[in-house]
Design a protein around this motif. Structure first.
Motif, short mmCIF file in Angstrom:
data_model
loop_
_atom_site.label_atom_id
_atom_site.label_comp_id
_atom_site.label_asym_id
_atom_site.label_seq_id
_atom_site.Cartn_x
_atom_site.Cartn_y
_atom_site.Cartn_z
N ILE A 229 24.61 46.82 37.75
CA ILE A 229 24.00 45.60 38.31
C ILE A 229 24.24 45.48 39.82
N ASP A 230 25.35 46.01 40.29
CA ASP A 230 25.66 45.92 41.73
C ASP A 230 24.73 46.78 42.57
N LEU A 231 23.98 47.66 41.93
CA LEU A 231 23.08 48.51 42.71
C LEU A 231 21.74 47.83 43.01
N PHE A 260 28.74 44.20 34.43
CA PHE A 260 30.05 44.77 34.75
C PHE A 260 31.01 44.81 33.58
N LEU A 261 31.92 45.71 33.68
CA LEU A 261 33.15 45.67 32.90
C LEU A 261 34.13 44.85 33.74
N LEU A 262 34.71 43.84 33.11
CA LEU A 262 35.61 42.93 33.83
C LEU A 262 37.05 43.13 33.39
N LYS A 267 35.41 41.93 38.33
CA LYS A 267 34.82 43.26 38.20
C LYS A 267 35.92 44.32 38.29
N MET A 268 35.91 45.26 37.36
CA MET A 268 36.85 46.38 37.50
C MET A 268 36.37 47.22 38.67
N SER A 269 37.22 47.43 39.65
CA SER A 269 36.77 48.22 40.81
C SER A 269 37.94 48.86 41.53
P1 AMP Z 1 29.95 54.52 42.09
O1 AMP Z 1 30.64 55.80 41.68
O2 AMP Z 1 30.86 53.56 42.75
O3 AMP Z 1 28.69 54.79 42.87
O4 AMP Z 1 29.50 53.78 40.77
C1 AMP Z 1 28.86 54.44 39.71
C2 AMP Z 1 28.21 53.46 38.78
O5 AMP Z 1 29.19 52.63 38.16
C3 AMP Z 1 27.23 52.51 39.46
O6 AMP Z 1 26.06 52.48 38.67
C4 AMP Z 1 27.94 51.17 39.47
O7 AMP Z 1 27.03 50.13 39.39
C5 AMP Z 1 28.76 51.27 38.22
N1 AMP Z 1 29.94 50.38 38.19
C6 AMP Z 1 30.91 50.26 39.12
N2 AMP Z 1 31.86 49.36 38.74
C7 AMP Z 1 31.46 48.90 37.51
C8 AMP Z 1 32.01 47.95 36.57
N3 AMP Z 1 33.16 47.30 36.79
N4 AMP Z 1 31.32 47.74 35.43
C9 AMP Z 1 30.18 48.40 35.18
N5 AMP Z 1 29.61 49.30 36.01
C10 AMP Z 1 30.24 49.56 37.17
#
Ligand code: AMP
Ligand code: ZN
Length: 466
Positions: A229-231, A260-262, A267-269
């Motif tokens: 969703i963040d994309l 997201f997974l929370l 948000k898990m990040s």
């Molecule tokens: P990235 O490697 O950061 O480009 O992320 C790869 C994918 O993981 C992207 O499609 C993001 O939207 C997704 N993503 C990142 N964090 C989360 C999250 N907490 N929950 C679900 N999807 C995520």
């Protein structure tokens, strides 16, 4: 009712079918390989896998492209800090990502494509955009002029009309407050890696890679473009601006985004530090299929709160289904009766399929299966489950597992047999005799990795399982 998906572009649930020849042209945004992926990332990748599998179950062919982002701000920063080339830096994380995908039983897309292997095509696309008047240069970098694309904002449903023309943003990731002309080609900074090209030295921005690779492999209009969703903003908004300016055609018919997974509501990040990699979780003794089940069990458009209790419940749910499967395989059932139970399994199957057709409602699909399993178990206890219902019940489990893919235990998949062990032990002894110690050591390590310890004793080699 047939298969339908929520489309972020129209903000409606719509009937889905591919535009041409029964093949779904699907593009999903892949990982940025600057570090290990965490299970939040894997929520999105698990959603892509479910989407693939359900499209196939509904009779469609697949042409699925996923990119590996192996050049971006974070990668360059880390590679430069470690004194490594981009390729050396990203190789290990790309491999780790693919290993994790295999553990989670995520199917490989038909094509997995790397950004750094498509630089000439990106340069060509930027030249085309320049010829069409969508770009301008500044200090050796090339920017996309979003005012030239009046539909900018149509995916994220934001009105960017009042924005200041000419203000620009250089970084790959930014938020809505920073919606400005974005960078297509970045001039190199001191000490950064770059490509020498017809539009000058530099490297591509993140967004152009997806537009270029999607169009190259799938054509000008995709059936589905999916991502986390963040994309949605800015990445996918920018992909639309670039692609539609290039081709004059709609870039993707359906846009699908996973929530997201929370962790405790957030948000898990990586940046919050509240993340677990798959490796972290497996080290704690959980099975990969429990992680897969947990990630798959909540419909993709709902946020999913990660807890270890949730993971434990996932493992229990899988066990319940495995036990039921075992009962079906080994139980003895009465030959008479059964009409009602045949209806029940047909109803469960219909519930399963209709839920998935309804924008991949995995929670309801699971509910249909578990309700049936509970009733069937009760009937088995009472001796009233009919033999005639065994085959359709097994077919239901098969249909379930073609999507969820959790019934086979990982331990059994990885298991090593006594004969395999003996063969490797013999090969190791021969390698040692031939003074090929490297091979001998590699065999010892392989056995160790697969849970087998070997000991050299005076009586010969002994081995035991850990
Ligand atoms: P990235 O490697 O950061 O480009 O992320 C790869 C994918 O993981 C992207 O499609 C993001 O939207 C997704 N993503 C990142 N964090 C989360 C999250 N907490 N929950 C679900 N999807 C995520
Ligand atoms: Zn992308």
């Amino acid at each position: 009712m047939g298969l339908r998906f929520y489309n972020t572009l129209t903000q409606r649930v719509e009937d889905f079918a591919p535009a041409r020849d029964n093949t779904v042209r699907l593009y999903t945004c892949g990982p940025t390989v600057y570090s290990y992926a965490h299970i939040g990332n894997f929520r999105s990748f698990t959603f892509f896998d479910l989407l693939r599998r359900w499209l196939r179950a509904r009779g469609f062919g697949l042409d699925h492209v996923m990119n590996i982002t192996d050049v971006d701000d974070k990668i360059i920063r880390n590679a430069v800090a470690e004194g490594k080339s981009l390729a050396d830096y990203t190789r290990a994380y790309t491999e780790a990502f693919l290993e994790d995908c295999a553990k989670l039983r995520l199917e490989q897309p038909e094509r997995l494509v790397k950004a750094t292997e498509h630089i000439p095509q990106m340069v060509h696309a930027i030249e085309t955009l320049r010829d069409k008047g969508f770009t301008y240069d500044s200090d050796g970098s090339v920017y996309y002029r979003i005012q030239k694309f009046p539909e900018y904002g149509k995916l994220s449903h934001i009105d960017f009309g009042g924005m200041r023309a000419g203000a620009r943003v250089d970084v790959d990731e930014y938020d809505k407050a920073d919606a400005r002309d974005f960078v297509l080609w970045k001039a190199p900074k001191e000490g950064e890696p770059f490509w020498e090209t017809g539009i000058g030295p530099g490297r591509p921005g993140w967004h152009i890679e997806c537009s270029v690779m999607a169009i190259e492999y799938l054509g000008e209009t995709l059936d589905i473009h999916a991502g986390g969703i963040d994309l949605t903003f800015p990445h996918h908004e920018n992909e639309i601006a670039q692609s539609e300016a290039l081709t004059g055609k709609q870039f993707a018919r359906f846009w699908m985004h996973a929530e997201f997974l929370l962790v405790e509501g957030q948000k898990m990040s990586k940046s919050l530090g509240n993340f677990y990699t798959l490796r972290d979780i497996l080290e704690r003794g959980y099975a990969p299929e429990a992680v897969r089940y947990l990630l798959a069990s909540v419909p993709y458009r709902k946020a999913l709160n990660f807890t270890f209790d949730g993971l434990k419940s996932a493992a229990v749910a899988i066990d319940r289904l495995r036990n039921f499967q075992l009962r079906l395989e080994s139980g003895r059932f009465p030959e008479n009766g059964g009409g009602a139970f045949l209806d029940r399994v047909a109803e469960a199957r219909r519930g399963f399929e209709e839920s998935l057709d309804d924008d991949l409602n995995t929670a309801e699909a699971l509910a249909a299966v578990f309700e049936y399993v509970r009733e069937a178990n009760t009937a088995m206890d009472a001796g009233t489950f009919p033999a005639a219902a065994v085959a359709p019940a097994r077919a239901l489990l098969e249909e379930f597992d073609a999507l969820f893919d959790v019934l086979k235990p990982t331990a059994a998949v990885d298991a090593i047999s006594d004969t395999e062990i003996e063969t490797l032990v013999t090969e190791r002894s021969q390698s040692k005799k031939a003074r090929n110690f490297a091979r001998a050591d590699a065999i010892r390590q392989e056995l160790l990795d697969r849970g087998v310890v070997i000991e050299d004793t005076r009586e010969g080699v002994r081995w035991k399982r850990k």
